[in-house]
Design a protein around this motif. Structure first.
Motif, PDB file in Angstrom:
ATOM      1  N   ALA A 240       0.786  80.384  50.523  1.00  0.00           N
ATOM      2  CA  ALA A 240       0.903  81.807  50.833  1.00  0.00           C
ATOM      3  C   ALA A 240       1.763  82.043  52.071  1.00  0.00           C
ATOM      4  N   MET A 241       1.532  81.268  53.123  1.00  0.00           N
ATOM      5  CA  MET A 241       2.288  81.467  54.360  1.00  0.00           C
ATOM      6  C   MET A 241       3.760  81.120  54.171  1.00  0.00           C
ATOM      7  N   THR A 242       4.018  80.020  53.469  1.00  0.00           N
ATOM      8  CA  THR A 242       5.408  79.619  53.264  1.00  0.00           C
ATOM      9  C   THR A 242       6.122  80.565  52.324  1.00  0.00           C
ATOM     10  N   PHE A 243       5.407  81.117  51.360  1.00  0.00           N
ATOM     11  CA  PHE A 243       5.990  82.131  50.486  1.00  0.00           C
ATOM     12  C   PHE A 243       6.534  83.292  51.313  1.00  0.00           C
ATOM     13  N   GLY A 244       5.739  83.800  52.248  1.00  0.00           N
ATOM     14  CA  GLY A 244       6.194  84.895  53.098  1.00  0.00           C
ATOM     15  C   GLY A 244       7.387  84.516  53.946  1.00  0.00           C
ATOM     16  N   LEU A 245       7.371  83.300  54.470  1.00  0.00           N
ATOM     17  CA  LEU A 245       8.486  82.832  55.301  1.00  0.00           C
ATOM     18  C   LEU A 245       9.777  82.736  54.507  1.00  0.00           C
ATOM     19  N   VAL A 246       9.745  82.060  53.366  1.00  0.00           N
ATOM     20  CA  VAL A 246      10.971  81.833  52.594  1.00  0.00           C
ATOM     21  C   VAL A 246      11.471  83.138  51.975  1.00  0.00           C
ATOM     22  N   LEU A 247      10.572  84.021  51.582  1.00  0.00           N
ATOM     23  CA  LEU A 247      11.004  85.325  51.082  1.00  0.00           C
ATOM     24  C   LEU A 247      11.735  86.098  52.177  1.00  0.00           C
TER      25      LEU A 247
ATOM     26  N   ALA B 208       8.821  81.580  46.165  1.00  0.00           N
ATOM     27  CA  ALA B 208       9.561  82.635  46.859  1.00  0.00           C
ATOM     28  C   ALA B 208      11.001  82.725  46.365  1.00  0.00           C
ATOM     29  N   ALA B 209      11.645  81.560  46.198  1.00  0.00           N
ATOM     30  CA  ALA B 209      13.026  81.543  45.717  1.00  0.00           C
ATOM     31  C   ALA B 209      13.123  82.147  44.314  1.00  0.00           C
ATOM     32  N   LEU B 210      12.222  81.757  43.425  1.00  0.00           N
ATOM     33  CA  LEU B 210      12.234  82.289  42.071  1.00  0.00           C
ATOM     34  C   LEU B 210      11.931  83.785  42.059  1.00  0.00           C
ATOM     35  N   THR B 211      10.984  84.198  42.874  1.00  0.00           N
ATOM     36  CA  THR B 211      10.636  85.620  42.938  1.00  0.00           C
ATOM     37  C   THR B 211      11.833  86.452  43.366  1.00  0.00           C
ATOM     38  N   TYR B 212      12.534  85.997  44.390  1.00  0.00           N
ATOM     39  CA  TYR B 212      13.667  86.773  44.888  1.00  0.00           C
ATOM     40  C   TYR B 212      14.823  86.774  43.893  1.00  0.00           C
ATOM     41  N   GLU B 213      15.092  85.599  43.338  1.00  0.00           N
ATOM     42  CA  GLU B 213      16.239  85.488  42.439  1.00  0.00           C
ATOM     43  C   GLU B 213      16.002  86.192  41.099  1.00  0.00           C
ATOM     44  N   LEU B 214      14.776  86.167  40.616  1.00  0.00           N
ATOM     45  CA  LEU B 214      14.495  86.742  39.297  1.00  0.00           C
ATOM     46  C   LEU B 214      14.202  88.240  39.353  1.00  0.00           C
ATOM     47  N   PHE B 215      13.532  88.690  40.400  1.00  0.00           N
ATOM     48  CA  PHE B 215      13.073  90.081  40.429  1.00  0.00           C
ATOM     49  C   PHE B 215      13.865  90.983  41.371  1.00  0.00           C
ATOM     50  N   PHE B 216      14.380  90.428  42.456  1.00  0.00           N
ATOM     51  CA  PHE B 216      15.085  91.253  43.433  1.00  0.00           C
ATOM     52  C   PHE B 216      16.599  91.127  43.344  1.00  0.00           C
ATOM     53  N   ARG B 217      17.101  89.924  43.082  1.00  0.00           N
ATOM     54  CA  ARG B 217      18.549  89.712  43.043  1.00  0.00           C
ATOM     55  C   ARG B 217      19.252  90.576  42.003  1.00  0.00           C
ATOM     56  N   PRO B 218      18.724  90.697  40.762  1.00  0.00           N
ATOM     57  CA  PRO B 218      19.421  91.562  39.780  1.00  0.00           C
ATOM     58  C   PRO B 218      19.566  93.004  40.262  1.00  0.00           C
ATOM     59  N   LEU B 219      18.555  93.532  40.942  1.00  0.00           N
ATOM     60  CA  LEU B 219      18.637  94.892  41.451  1.00  0.00           C
ATOM     61  C   LEU B 219      19.705  95.005  42.532  1.00  0.00           C
ATOM     62  N   ILE B 220      19.800  93.960  43.356  1.00  0.00           N
ATOM     63  CA  ILE B 220      20.794  93.956  44.426  1.00  0.00           C
ATOM     64  C   ILE B 220      22.202  93.898  43.845  1.00  0.00           C
TER      65      ILE B 220
ATOM     66  N   PRO C 280      12.229  71.683  55.976  1.00  0.00           N
ATOM     67  CA  PRO C 280      12.469  71.152  54.630  1.00  0.00           C
ATOM     68  C   PRO C 280      12.051  72.106  53.518  1.00  0.00           C
ATOM     69  N   ALA C 281      11.018  72.934  53.763  1.00  0.00           N
ATOM     70  CA  ALA C 281      10.586  73.884  52.735  1.00  0.00           C
ATOM     71  C   ALA C 281      11.642  74.969  52.523  1.00  0.00           C
ATOM     72  N   VAL C 282      12.238  75.452  53.600  1.00  0.00           N
ATOM     73  CA  VAL C 282      13.315  76.437  53.482  1.00  0.00           C
ATOM     74  C   VAL C 282      14.490  75.816  52.741  1.00  0.00           C
ATOM     75  N   THR C 283      14.843  74.590  53.109  1.00  0.00           N
ATOM     76  CA  THR C 283      15.934  73.897  52.423  1.00  0.00           C
ATOM     77  C   THR C 283      15.634  73.751  50.936  1.00  0.00           C
ATOM     78  N   PHE C 284      14.399  73.414  50.594  1.00  0.00           N
ATOM     79  CA  PHE C 284      14.016  73.268  49.185  1.00  0.00           C
ATOM     80  C   PHE C 284      14.126  74.605  48.461  1.00  0.00           C
ATOM     81  N   GLY C 285      13.686  75.675  49.115  1.00  0.00           N
ATOM     82  CA  GLY C 285      13.793  76.993  48.504  1.00  0.00           C
ATOM     83  C   GLY C 285      15.237  77.407  48.279  1.00  0.00           C
ATOM     84  N   VAL C 286      16.086  77.130  49.258  1.00  0.00           N
ATOM     85  CA  VAL C 286      17.502  77.464  49.142  1.00  0.00           C
ATOM     86  C   VAL C 286      18.158  76.637  48.034  1.00  0.00           C
TER      87      VAL C 286
ATOM     88  N   LEU D  94       6.317  73.346  49.975  1.00  0.00           N
ATOM     89  CA  LEU D  94       7.352  73.213  48.945  1.00  0.00           C
ATOM     90  C   LEU D  94       7.067  74.128  47.757  1.00  0.00           C
ATOM     91  N   ALA D  95       5.784  74.217  47.358  1.00  0.00           N
ATOM     92  CA  ALA D  95       5.425  75.112  46.254  1.00  0.00           C
ATOM     93  C   ALA D  95       5.651  76.568  46.655  1.00  0.00           C
TER      94      ALA D  95
END
Length: 253
Positions: free
Chosen positions: A149-156, A229-241, A86-92, A223-224
């Motif tokens: 912290a652990m879920t952040f690494g997983l979802v990232l 992780a989702a915001l970090t990837y979308e805001l900081f990494f996605r634009p570069l990609i 469910p945490a991965v689903t929430f991040g997605v 969930l947090a």
């Protein structure tokens, strides 16, 4: 911005054959994952006559969860995305990749898959109780931060290897990467809070054993962590990609 792409979906989506197949896939894949993970702990206890709290049991648990998650993600990847969590689903969802309706269907399927796995284990082992997660030597705040912290690494890892449009060859090994990070996090966090990273993993055993102590930690933390992780990837990494994709197309042209 990722949050601007969040979509709620429609009620018709809930009865669409593709959505139902995806939900069934999440049910089956979560069943596979929880059955193997919980089963490994029960098997260790039966073989040793002790609770699964030794270094050997920690390694066995990490390997069982990592291997079964690789399989579960691989099975569901082309049907539902292989969230199994469910945490991965929430991040997605938070990253704007699925609708709220689809996400809720996934959640229901994942929680049912976990519960069914625990019920099957309870029956097949002659009533051995499934292991519920709990805090050991830490307080709820420490457990919450650990889960974040652990879920952040997983979802990232999920975003980088399974969702990223420029993942390339990483897409073929994404189940391995996802399984490895879960196994590594179990080695790091299990002695302290059980290393859930997955509300379904904590919910099924808690429901079957009817033991809800600190259950909120295993929901709020993952969930947090997934949202960050989702915001970090979308805001900081996605634009570069995206810039790189545009540059690559320009080079090809």
């Amino acid at each position: 911005m990722a949050i601007s792409r969040i979509a709620f979906g429609t009620k018709e989506e809930a009865t669409h054959p593709a959505a139902l197949r995806a939900a069934l896939s999440e049910f089956i894949c979560t069943f596979i994952f929880v059955f193997s993970g919980q089963g490994s702990g029960l098997a260790f206890s039966k073989l040793t006559g002790r609770e699964a709290t030794t270094p050997a049991s920690l390694i066995a648990s990490a390997l069982a969860h990592a291997f079964s998650l690789v399989v579960a993600v691989s099975v569901g990847a082309n049907i539902s995305g292989g969230h199994v969590n469910p945490a991965v689903t929430f991040g997605v969802f938070f990253g704007g990749k699925i609708t709220l309706v689809q996400g809720l269907m996934y959640w229901i399927a994942q929680l049912l898959g976990s519960t069914f796995a625990c019920l099957v284990l309870l029956f097949c082992t002659g009533g051995l109780p499934t292991g519920t997660l709990g805090l050991s030597g830490i307080n709820t705040t420490q457990g919450l931060v650990l889960e974040v912290a652990m879920t952040f690494g997983l979802v990232l890892t999920v975003f980088a290897t399974a969702i990223d449009p420029k993942k390339g060859s990483l897409g073929t090994i994404s189940p391995l990467a996802i399984g490895f990070i879960v196994g590594a996090n179990i080695l790091a966090g299990a002695p302290f809070d059980g290393a859930s990273m997955n509300p379904a993993v904590s919910f099924g055993p808690a429901l079957v054993s009817w033991s809800w102590e600190n259950q909120w930690v295993y929901w709020a933390g993952p969930l947090a962590g997934a949202a960050v992780a989702a915001l970090t990837y979308e805001l900081f990494f996605r634009p570069l990609i995206q810039e790189q994709l545009v540059a690559d197309r320009g080079t090809e042209g």
